[in-house]
Motif scaffolding. Structure first.
Motif, mmCIF file in Angstrom:
data_model
loop_
_atom_site.group_PDB
_atom_site.id
_atom_site.type_symbol
_atom_site.label_atom_id
_atom_site.label_comp_id
_atom_site.label_asym_id
_atom_site.label_seq_id
_atom_site.Cartn_x
_atom_site.Cartn_y
_atom_site.Cartn_z
ATOM 1 N N LYS A 1 -6.066 12.685 -8.427
ATOM 2 C CA LYS A 1 -6.790 12.042 -9.520
ATOM 3 C C LYS A 1 -7.019 10.548 -9.312
ATOM 4 O O LYS A 1 -7.857 9.959 -9.983
ATOM 5 N N ILE A 2 -6.283 9.941 -8.401
ATOM 6 C CA ILE A 2 -6.397 8.500 -8.171
ATOM 7 C C ILE A 2 -6.813 8.259 -6.733
ATOM 8 O O ILE A 2 -6.251 8.831 -5.804
ATOM 9 N N LYS A 3 -7.793 7.414 -6.552
ATOM 10 C CA LYS A 3 -8.236 6.998 -5.222
ATOM 11 C C LYS A 3 -7.970 5.507 -5.076
ATOM 12 O O LYS A 3 -8.078 4.743 -6.030
ATOM 13 N N ILE A 4 -7.630 5.087 -3.877
ATOM 14 C CA ILE A 4 -7.362 3.679 -3.588
ATOM 15 C C ILE A 4 -8.563 3.114 -2.843
ATOM 16 O O ILE A 4 -9.074 3.734 -1.908
ATOM 17 N N ALA A 5 -8.996 1.932 -3.270
ATOM 18 C CA ALA A 5 -10.144 1.278 -2.625
ATOM 19 C C ALA A 5 -9.743 -0.123 -2.182
ATOM 20 O O ALA A 5 -8.828 -0.725 -2.743
ATOM 21 N N PHE A 6 -10.427 -0.627 -1.178
ATOM 22 C CA PHE A 6 -10.204 -1.980 -0.679
ATOM 23 C C PHE A 6 -11.422 -2.834 -0.974
ATOM 24 O O PHE A 6 -12.561 -2.398 -0.773
ATOM 25 N N ASP A 7 -11.187 -4.036 -1.432
ATOM 26 C CA ASP A 7 -12.258 -5.023 -1.562
ATOM 27 C C ASP A 7 -12.240 -5.828 -0.272
ATOM 28 O O ASP A 7 -11.365 -6.659 -0.062
ATOM 29 N N VAL A 8 -13.180 -5.557 0.619
ATOM 30 C CA VAL A 8 -13.139 -6.181 1.940
ATOM 31 C C VAL A 8 -13.993 -7.442 2.036
ATOM 32 O O VAL A 8 -14.245 -7.937 3.130
ATOM 33 N N ALA A 9 -14.387 -7.986 0.901
ATOM 34 C CA ALA A 9 -15.060 -9.289 0.900
ATOM 35 C C ALA A 9 -14.000 -10.329 1.230
ATOM 36 O O ALA A 9 -13.139 -10.636 0.422
ATOM 37 N N ALA A 10 -14.050 -10.850 2.432
ATOM 38 C CA ALA A 10 -12.954 -11.653 2.956
ATOM 39 C C ALA A 10 -13.219 -13.151 2.922
ATOM 40 O O ALA A 10 -12.632 -13.896 3.697
ATOM 41 N N THR A 11 -14.071 -13.606 2.035
ATOM 42 C CA THR A 11 -14.406 -15.033 2.025
ATOM 43 C C THR A 11 -13.206 -15.912 1.719
ATOM 44 O O THR A 11 -13.170 -17.071 2.138
ATOM 45 N N LEU B 1 0.832 -1.199 0.000
ATOM 46 C CA LEU B 1 0.000 0.000 0.000
ATOM 47 C C LEU B 1 0.871 1.255 0.000
ATOM 48 O O LEU B 1 0.616 2.198 -0.750
ATOM 49 N N TYR B 2 1.904 1.264 0.815
ATOM 50 C CA TYR B 2 2.815 2.407 0.840
ATOM 51 C C TYR B 2 3.430 2.643 -0.542
ATOM 52 O O TYR B 2 3.495 3.781 -1.020
ATOM 53 N N LEU B 3 3.891 1.568 -1.199
ATOM 54 C CA LEU B 3 4.521 1.702 -2.506
ATOM 55 C C LEU B 3 3.547 2.236 -3.556
ATOM 56 O O LEU B 3 3.918 3.079 -4.388
ATOM 57 N N VAL B 4 2.302 1.794 -3.509
ATOM 58 C CA VAL B 4 1.297 2.293 -4.453
ATOM 59 C C VAL B 4 1.044 3.777 -4.193
ATOM 60 O O VAL B 4 1.026 4.587 -5.123
ATOM 61 N N LYS B 5 0.860 4.138 -2.926
ATOM 62 C CA LYS B 5 0.625 5.547 -2.592
ATOM 63 C C LYS B 5 1.809 6.416 -3.012
ATOM 64 O O LYS B 5 1.626 7.512 -3.542
ATOM 65 N N GLU B 6 3.013 5.925 -2.796
ATOM 66 C CA GLU B 6 4.205 6.685 -3.163
ATOM 67 C C GLU B 6 4.314 6.836 -4.680
ATOM 68 O O GLU B 6 4.664 7.907 -5.183
ATOM 69 N N ALA B 7 3.997 5.797 -5.430
ATOM 70 C CA ALA B 7 4.029 5.868 -6.894
ATOM 71 C C ALA B 7 3.011 6.882 -7.409
ATOM 72 O O ALA B 7 3.302 7.671 -8.311
ATOM 73 N N VAL B 8 1.815 6.883 -6.823
ATOM 74 C CA VAL B 8 0.780 7.842 -7.218
ATOM 75 C C VAL B 8 1.250 9.257 -6.921
ATOM 76 O O VAL B 8 1.116 10.168 -7.747
ATOM 77 N N ARG B 9 1.838 9.453 -5.752
ATOM 78 C CA ARG B 9 2.335 10.780 -5.370
ATOM 79 C C ARG B 9 3.435 11.248 -6.317
ATOM 80 O O ARG B 9 3.391 12.364 -6.831
ATOM 81 N N ARG B 10 4.399 10.371 -6.575
ATOM 82 C CA ARG B 10 5.522 10.749 -7.439
ATOM 83 C C ARG B 10 5.080 11.027 -8.876
ATOM 84 O O ARG B 10 5.690 11.844 -9.569
ATOM 85 N N ALA B 11 4.035 10.339 -9.318
ATOM 86 C CA ALA B 11 3.525 10.557 -10.672
ATOM 87 C C ALA B 11 2.689 11.830 -10.765
ATOM 88 O O ALA B 11 2.318 12.248 -11.862
ATOM 89 N N GLY B 12 2.379 12.432 -9.617
ATOM 90 C CA GLY B 12 1.607 13.666 -9.610
ATOM 91 C C GLY B 12 0.114 13.461 -9.746
ATOM 92 O O GLY B 12 -0.608 14.377 -10.144
ATOM 93 N N TYR B 13 -0.368 12.285 -9.385
ATOM 94 C CA TYR B 13 -1.789 11.979 -9.534
ATOM 95 C C TYR B 13 -2.538 11.869 -8.204
ATOM 96 O O TYR B 13 -3.625 11.292 -8.148
ATOM 97 N N THR B 14 -1.999 12.448 -7.163
ATOM 98 C CA THR B 14 -2.611 12.332 -5.844
ATOM 99 C C THR B 14 -4.075 12.751 -5.835
ATOM 100 O O THR B 14 -4.905 12.118 -5.192
#
Length: 73
Positions: free
Chosen positions: A26-36, A11-24
């Motif tokens: 424009k991009i939202k991160i979502a979780f699929d919490v269906a834990a079956t 998650l940190y690496l994805v957030k950092e990549a989004v930040r470095r690309a300048g898309y903070t």
């Protein structure tokens, strides 16, 4: 070797990549919490994909909610 060792690190690496690309804003991160896939009875096995399961990484439903809150912050 660039192995990712935890979902928090991933998650940190994805957030950092989004930040470095300048898309903070424009991009939202979502979780699929269906834990079956990793729910065993009333507990959640956070090592369900690990080949070297320790049997120690189980969370209750309440602990999972707290984990999701922490990740959202």
């Amino acid at each position: 070797d660039l192995s990712i060792i935890s979902f928090r690190e991933a998650l940190y690496l994805v957030k950092e990549a989004v930040r470095r690309a300048g898309y903070t804003d424009k991009i939202k991160i979502a979780f699929d919490v269906a834990a079956t896939n990793f729910c065993i009875g009333t507990r959640y096995d956070l090592d369900f994909k690990s080949l070297q399961k320790s049997g120690q990484n189980f969370l209750s439903a309440e602990n999972m909610v707290e984990l999701y809150r922490e990740l959202c912050n």
